[in-house]
Every structure is written in C-alpha cells, then in structure tokens.
Design a protein around this motif. Structure first.
Motif, PDB file in Angstrom:
ATOM      1  N   SER A  11       0.820  -1.202   0.000  1.00 10.14           N
ATOM      2  CA  SER A  11       0.000   0.000   0.000  1.00 10.14           C
ATOM      3  C   SER A  11       0.864   1.267   0.000  1.00 10.14           C
ATOM      4  O   SER A  11       0.549   2.242  -0.682  1.00 10.14           O
ATOM      5  CB  SER A  11      -0.935  -0.028   1.212  1.00 10.14           C
ATOM      6  N   LEU A  12       1.952   1.215   0.754  1.00  8.56           N
ATOM      7  CA  LEU A  12       2.852   2.376   0.806  1.00  8.56           C
ATOM      8  C   LEU A  12       3.590   2.575  -0.517  1.00  8.56           C
ATOM      9  O   LEU A  12       3.908   3.717  -0.882  1.00  8.56           O
ATOM     10  CB  LEU A  12       3.868   2.230   1.937  1.00  8.56           C
ATOM     11  N   LEU A  13       3.873   1.478  -1.205  1.00  8.13           N
ATOM     12  CA  LEU A  13       4.522   1.617  -2.511  1.00  8.13           C
ATOM     13  C   LEU A  13       3.554   2.228  -3.522  1.00  8.13           C
ATOM     14  O   LEU A  13       3.953   3.010  -4.385  1.00  8.13           O
ATOM     15  CB  LEU A  13       5.026   0.263  -3.019  1.00  8.13           C
ATOM     16  N   GLU A  14       2.296   1.862  -3.392  1.00  5.20           N
ATOM     17  CA  GLU A  14       1.289   2.459  -4.260  1.00  5.20           C
ATOM     18  C   GLU A  14       1.215   3.963  -4.012  1.00  5.20           C
ATOM     19  O   GLU A  14       1.064   4.738  -4.944  1.00  5.20           O
ATOM     20  CB  GLU A  14      -0.079   1.788  -4.049  1.00  5.20           C
ATOM     21  N   LYS A  15       1.359   4.344  -2.750  1.00  8.81           N
ATOM     22  CA  LYS A  15       1.393   5.760  -2.392  1.00  8.81           C
ATOM     23  C   LYS A  15       1.883   5.944  -0.970  1.00  8.81           C
ATOM     24  O   LYS A  15       1.267   5.433  -0.033  1.00  8.81           O
ATOM     25  CB  LYS A  15      -0.012   6.377  -2.537  1.00  8.81           C
ATOM     26  N   SER A  16       2.962   6.696  -0.797  1.00  8.60           N
ATOM     27  CA  SER A  16       3.463   7.020   0.539  1.00  8.60           C
ATOM     28  C   SER A  16       2.415   7.824   1.284  1.00  8.60           C
ATOM     29  O   SER A  16       1.848   8.766   0.732  1.00  8.60           O
ATOM     30  CB  SER A  16       4.734   7.877   0.431  1.00  8.60           C
ATOM     31  N   THR A  17       2.157   7.437   2.522  1.00  3.97           N
ATOM     32  CA  THR A  17       1.131   8.158   3.248  1.00  3.97           C
ATOM     33  C   THR A  17       1.245   7.927   4.745  1.00  3.97           C
ATOM     34  O   THR A  17       2.223   7.351   5.220  1.00  3.97           O
ATOM     35  CB  THR A  17      -0.258   7.773   2.732  1.00  3.97           C
ATOM     36  N   SER A  18       0.243   8.385   5.493  1.00  8.25           N
ATOM     37  CA  SER A  18       0.274   8.299   6.953  1.00  8.25           C
ATOM     38  C   SER A  18      -0.407   7.022   7.446  1.00  8.25           C
ATOM     39  O   SER A  18      -1.112   6.349   6.700  1.00  8.25           O
ATOM     40  CB  SER A  18      -0.463   9.494   7.535  1.00  8.25           C
ATOM     41  N   GLY A  19      -0.202   6.720   8.719  1.00 11.36           N
ATOM     42  CA  GLY A  19      -0.852   5.580   9.341  1.00 11.36           C
ATOM     43  C   GLY A  19      -2.363   5.728   9.308  1.00 11.36           C
ATOM     44  O   GLY A  19      -3.086   4.767   9.003  1.00 11.36           O
ATOM     45  N   TYR A  20      -2.808   6.903   9.586  1.00 10.04           N
ATOM     46  CA  TYR A  20      -4.248   7.180   9.585  1.00 10.04           C
ATOM     47  C   TYR A  20      -4.868   6.867   8.233  1.00 10.04           C
ATOM     48  O   TYR A  20      -5.909   6.213   8.122  1.00 10.04           O
ATOM     49  CB  TYR A  20      -4.488   8.649   9.927  1.00 10.04           C
ATOM     50  N   ASP A  21      -4.178   7.351   7.204  1.00 14.53           N
ATOM     51  CA  ASP A  21      -4.663   7.163   5.845  1.00 14.53           C
ATOM     52  C   ASP A  21      -4.606   5.697   5.425  1.00 14.53           C
ATOM     53  O   ASP A  21      -5.516   5.189   4.766  1.00 14.53           O
ATOM     54  CB  ASP A  21      -3.807   8.002   4.907  1.00 14.53           C
ATOM     55  N   ALA A  54      12.800  -1.975  11.807  1.00 17.12           N
ATOM     56  CA  ALA A  54      13.510  -2.950  10.972  1.00 17.12           C
ATOM     57  C   ALA A  54      14.195  -2.297   9.764  1.00 17.12           C
ATOM     58  O   ALA A  54      14.917  -2.961   9.026  1.00 17.12           O
ATOM     59  CB  ALA A  54      12.530  -4.023  10.490  1.00 17.12           C
ATOM     60  N   GLY A  55      13.953  -1.010   9.582  1.00 12.80           N
ATOM     61  CA  GLY A  55      14.580  -0.306   8.467  1.00 12.80           C
ATOM     62  C   GLY A  55      13.895  -0.521   7.124  1.00 12.80           C
ATOM     63  O   GLY A  55      14.432  -0.190   6.068  1.00 12.80           O
ATOM     64  N   ARG A  57       7.613   6.147   4.026  1.00 16.67           N
ATOM     65  CA  ARG A  57       8.136   5.884   2.689  1.00 16.67           C
ATOM     66  C   ARG A  57       8.887   4.554   2.749  1.00 16.67           C
ATOM     67  O   ARG A  57       9.595   4.292   3.731  1.00 16.67           O
ATOM     68  CB  ARG A  57       9.077   7.033   2.339  1.00 16.67           C
ATOM     69  N   VAL A  58       8.728   3.744   1.713  1.00 18.77           N
ATOM     70  CA  VAL A  58       9.376   2.436   1.693  1.00 18.77           C
ATOM     71  C   VAL A  58      10.847   2.568   1.322  1.00 18.77           C
ATOM     72  O   VAL A  58      11.196   3.256   0.367  1.00 18.77           O
ATOM     73  CB  VAL A  58       8.681   1.486   0.690  1.00 18.77           C
ATOM     74  N   GLN A  59      11.700   1.915   2.087  1.00 17.22           N
ATOM     75  CA  GLN A  59      13.138   1.890   1.809  1.00 17.22           C
ATOM     76  C   GLN A  59      13.478   0.674   0.938  1.00 17.22           C
ATOM     77  O   GLN A  59      12.698  -0.276   0.877  1.00 17.22           O
ATOM     78  CB  GLN A  59      13.930   1.816   3.116  1.00 17.22           C
ATOM     79  N   PRO A  60      14.644   0.701   0.297  1.00 14.18           N
ATOM     80  CA  PRO A  60      15.059  -0.444  -0.520  1.00 14.18           C
ATOM     81  C   PRO A  60      14.925  -1.782   0.216  1.00 14.18           C
ATOM     82  O   PRO A  60      14.471  -2.771  -0.361  1.00 14.18           O
ATOM     83  CB  PRO A  60      16.519  -0.142  -0.840  1.00 14.18           C
ATOM     84  N   ALA A  61      15.316  -1.782   1.510  1.00 12.37           N
ATOM     85  CA  ALA A  61      15.208  -3.021   2.289  1.00 12.37           C
ATOM     86  C   ALA A  61      13.760  -3.507   2.356  1.00 12.37           C
ATOM     87  O   ALA A  61      13.494  -4.710   2.355  1.00 12.37           O
ATOM     88  CB  ALA A  61      15.748  -2.809   3.698  1.00 12.37           C
ATOM     89  N   GLY A  62      12.835  -2.572   2.401  1.00 12.99           N
ATOM     90  CA  GLY A  62      11.412  -2.914   2.459  1.00 12.99           C
ATOM     91  C   GLY A  62      10.938  -3.504   1.145  1.00 12.99           C
ATOM     92  O   GLY A  62      10.211  -4.496   1.116  1.00 12.99           O
ATOM     93  N   GLU A 108      12.284  -6.956   0.855  1.00 12.11           N
ATOM     94  CA  GLU A 108      11.534  -7.873   1.719  1.00 12.11           C
ATOM     95  C   GLU A 108      10.189  -8.229   1.081  1.00 12.11           C
ATOM     96  O   GLU A 108       9.755  -9.382   1.123  1.00 12.11           O
ATOM     97  CB  GLU A 108      11.330  -7.246   3.094  1.00 12.11           C
ATOM     98  N   LEU A 109       9.549  -7.268   0.480  1.00 11.79           N
ATOM     99  CA  LEU A 109       8.264  -7.517  -0.167  1.00 11.79           C
ATOM    100  C   LEU A 109       8.424  -8.509  -1.319  1.00 11.79           C
ATOM    101  O   LEU A 109       7.626  -9.437  -1.472  1.00 11.79           O
ATOM    102  CB  LEU A 109       7.652  -6.206  -0.676  1.00 11.79           C
ATOM    103  N   ALA A 110       9.479  -8.305  -2.098  1.00 12.20           N
ATOM    104  CA  ALA A 110       9.734  -9.201  -3.237  1.00 12.20           C
ATOM    105  C   ALA A 110      10.029 -10.624  -2.746  1.00 12.20           C
ATOM    106  O   ALA A 110       9.540 -11.595  -3.310  1.00 12.20           O
ATOM    107  CB  ALA A 110      10.901  -8.682  -4.067  1.00 12.20           C
ATOM    108  N   ARG A 111      10.815 -10.702  -1.665  1.00 10.23           N
ATOM    109  CA  ARG A 111      11.133 -12.004  -1.084  1.00 10.23           C
ATOM    110  C   ARG A 111       9.861 -12.731  -0.649  1.00 10.23           C
ATOM    111  O   ARG A 111       9.650 -13.889  -0.975  1.00 10.23           O
ATOM    112  CB  ARG A 111      12.043 -11.807   0.134  1.00 10.23           C
ATOM    113  N   TRP A 112       9.018 -12.001   0.047  1.00 10.33           N
ATOM    114  CA  TRP A 112       7.773 -12.578   0.553  1.00 10.33           C
ATOM    115  C   TRP A 112       6.836 -12.992  -0.590  1.00 10.33           C
ATOM    116  O   TRP A 112       6.235 -14.070  -0.549  1.00 10.33           O
ATOM    117  CB  TRP A 112       7.083 -11.564   1.473  1.00 10.33           C
ATOM    118  N   ALA A 113       6.753 -12.130  -1.592  1.00 11.32           N
ATOM    119  CA  ALA A 113       5.823 -12.404  -2.702  1.00 11.32           C
ATOM    120  C   ALA A 113       6.207 -13.677  -3.452  1.00 11.32           C
ATOM    121  O   ALA A 113       5.351 -14.367  -3.993  1.00 11.32           O
ATOM    122  CB  ALA A 113       5.779 -11.216  -3.658  1.00 11.32           C
TER     123      ALA A 113
END
Lengths: 182, 182
Positions: free
Chosen positions: B10-20, B50-51, B70-75, B78-83
């Motif tokens: 969701s954050l990769l689709e759009k950086s945003t807040s926890g509320y959003d 976790a960075g 905002r998603v960092q490269p490590a994130g 990790e997403l690619a690994r999980w997917a």
DNA sequence: CGCCCCATGTAACTAGTTACATGATTGG
DNA sequence: CCAATCATGTAACTAGTTACATGGGGCG
C-alpha cells in the motif's frame, strides 16, 4: 469466538475424543473453520470447566488415555444462544491476492507457478467435494431438513471452488507469457 | 505474516500516513486483508525499527502530528522475497456456515433473517465493486500489466459476491417456510 | 526392536481485537 | 463553542500458531 461452538456442534453430531475431533477439523467442519489439535484440547478443557461438556472414559478405552466428551444441556443452550445472534459475513484474508497486488506494484514477481499450484489444489478439493456429494446425496432422494442444510453447505464449498478455478484460469492467461492453459 | 507486506504494498502504491493507511484498509486492500488502525500503527513502528520504511513530516503537516511513511530499498526487497515464497490457499472461517450446521443439529434456530441480512450486504458490496469497475475500467481500453492485475483482483471480489448471492438465494428458499424470495 | 499411529497435553510466541487516551483542526 | 474528523498511540486481552513432551499399542 466460534471455535467452542464449532466443537459443540461437532460433539452433538457425535460424542467423541479430542483426537478424533482434531481429525474432523481436518475435514468436514474444518473446511469452514480450521483448528489445530492444541486449540481443540485447550477449548475442551475450558468447556468442561464451564460445564458445557463432560468427559467420560469410553468402553473401548482399554489402557489408553482416551477420553470422550458429551454435550451437557448448558452446552446445547449456549450453542442455541450463539447461533441466534448476528455475525458479520466472513471477511477474506487472502494472501495470494495480496501477492498479486505486490506483483502489480513491483512488477518483477512471477506468480504463475504458485497460481498453477493453487489451481491444482482447488481442482482436487472440488473433486473431493463432488465425491462426498455423490456418496451422501445420491440423486433425487427426499432429504430431511438437516440433510438438506448439510447439502447446501457442501454446495457452498463446491461453488467456492468452482469460482476459484474459473478465476485462476483467467488469471493464468494474464500471468503466463505463453498461452498454455490447463 | 502478511500484514506488514500488505502495508508495504500500500505504501509503494502511495506514501502516506498511518491514519490514511487505516482508512485504505477499510476498502481496497482491506477487502482481502482486514486490519484495524491499532494493528497498523504497531506494524509501522516495527517496520521502521527494521529499516523497511522511514517516516518524515509531510509538507502539509502544519502543526499536526501527522507523519508519512516511505518504503526503503530493504522494504521493497523484503516484499519481493515474501511475494515469491509459496502460500497456502486461503482457508475459510465462515461463522454463518457454522451456525447453519448448528441449526441442522439443533433444529430450532431461525437463520432466515440473518441470511436475508447477509444477502443484502452482499448485494451492496457487489454494487460497490461494480461501481469501482465502471469507474476504473471503462470498456475496451487497453490496460497495463499492473492495471490488468488490479482489474482481475476486482473481478475476484465480484465473482465471490455473485457466488454468495446465488447461494444465499437458494439457501433462503430452504430456510423460509413461505416462498418469498427477493 | 523400531517405526508409525493413537492420544493428550504444556509452553512460548505471534497476530488480531477491544477499550481507552489524548490532542489538534475544521465546519456549522 | 461544540461536534465531527484528523491523527497517533498504549494497554490488556483473546485467539491462533509453532515447537516440544510423553507414553501406549500395533505391526513388520
């Protein structure tokens, strides 16, 4: 909190042991509400403490530790109370769909093999349901109310698997570069 | 453990807040993986530790406490690994079906009103999905791969609701003494 | 005798839910 | 000024998962 009620229902269908219940939760009831043996033993202990069920040593126990459980009036009453209260429709927790969405945003994941695997599992499960249907509900016979409900539950499973299969096949055409549908 | 990955997507689709994010989990992603705002805030904190993501104060924050993530490269990694790793197909946890089974064994529960309520909810959700489809995927336009996947996800929801509706109507005829189908 | 299935559990952990707390901003 | 919405969290609890423990019975 549905697990204890699933257990009560299963015990009313047939009084039995925790071990046997756990195996039943790998099929039949388990198709709509999964539980491990650890959860079931814990729940049985709680329910016995609450007076909903009682345990007894079955005649065929021999020297084993085997215990059977029987539903008490309080348990039956509790089940009726729970069944009458409203529930939210099931919400889906579909990790594969999540992965698809991750693929859409990352664009570098190949989900085709996993989808094929899922398709095969859904085909298996459909075949399994169909076999039970053929066994338990052979054509044309008039059913009791309880049997008719059981049949509709089975049909729900069938319908669901059919939907998954149809959708998976369409999805596969999108994910697969070469057109090689099963 | 899919929630952090749902959040990453969701954050990769759009950086945003926890509320959003929490509001997004009441729709779109939330239709396939539900989460409350408490879960999301907790997960964001863990993921930052976790960075995988970093927080920053957005330009429109003013004097509010608002934070964006905002998603960092490590994130992303990790997403690619999980997917790419396999998952079990979703298992259903359908309390209503459990109640039906309880009804079958007790024979004294009237589930027709609840079923009618669920039918109405499924009809609403189908209409809602259809509206999104009409908006986001108007006929005939060629779609990018990502868009095509998004459309298929939506179609999965539509198919599911259609199945529920068809099944509910048939079930209602069985539960209802008087034939008064919607 | 060794392996598999029957049978019941404990312990530790992870994920999800419910209740509560706090304060700023916006619109009627 | 009051209510609703924005915004972020803590605390306590319940449910579900994973790993481990223990012992009997049947069979090759």
């Amino acid at each position: 909190m549905s697990l204890p009620h699933a257990v009560l229902t299963s015990l009313l269908e047939k009084s039995t042991s925790g071990y046997d219940l756990a195996r039943r939760f790998d099929k039949s009831i388990g198709h709509f509400w999964h539980a491990t043996h650890q959860q079931i033993y814990r729940e049985l202990a709680r329910m016995e403490a609450a007076g909903w069920i009682t345990s007894f040593v079955p005649p065929d126990a021999g020297k084993t530790r085997k215990k059977h459980y029987r539903v008490q009036p309080a348990g039956r009453q509790e089940l009726a109370r729970w069944a009458a209260e409203p529930v939210a429709p099931m919400d889906l927790r579909d990790a594969f769909t999540l992965k698809l969405r991750a693929d859409a945003v990352l664009g570098e994941v190949d989900l085709a093999p996993e989808l094929r695997r899922h398709l095969a599992l859904h085909l298996d499960k459909l075949a399994y349901y169909r076999q039970i249907e053929a066994q338990d509900f052979p054509g044309g016979q008039p059913l009791s109310r309880a049997q008719a409900i059981q049949h509709m539950i089975l049909k729900k499973g069938i319908l669901y698997e059919q939907g998954e299969i149809a959708w998976s096949r369409e999805m596969l055409q999108l994910l697969q570069p070469a057109p090689d549908m099963r």
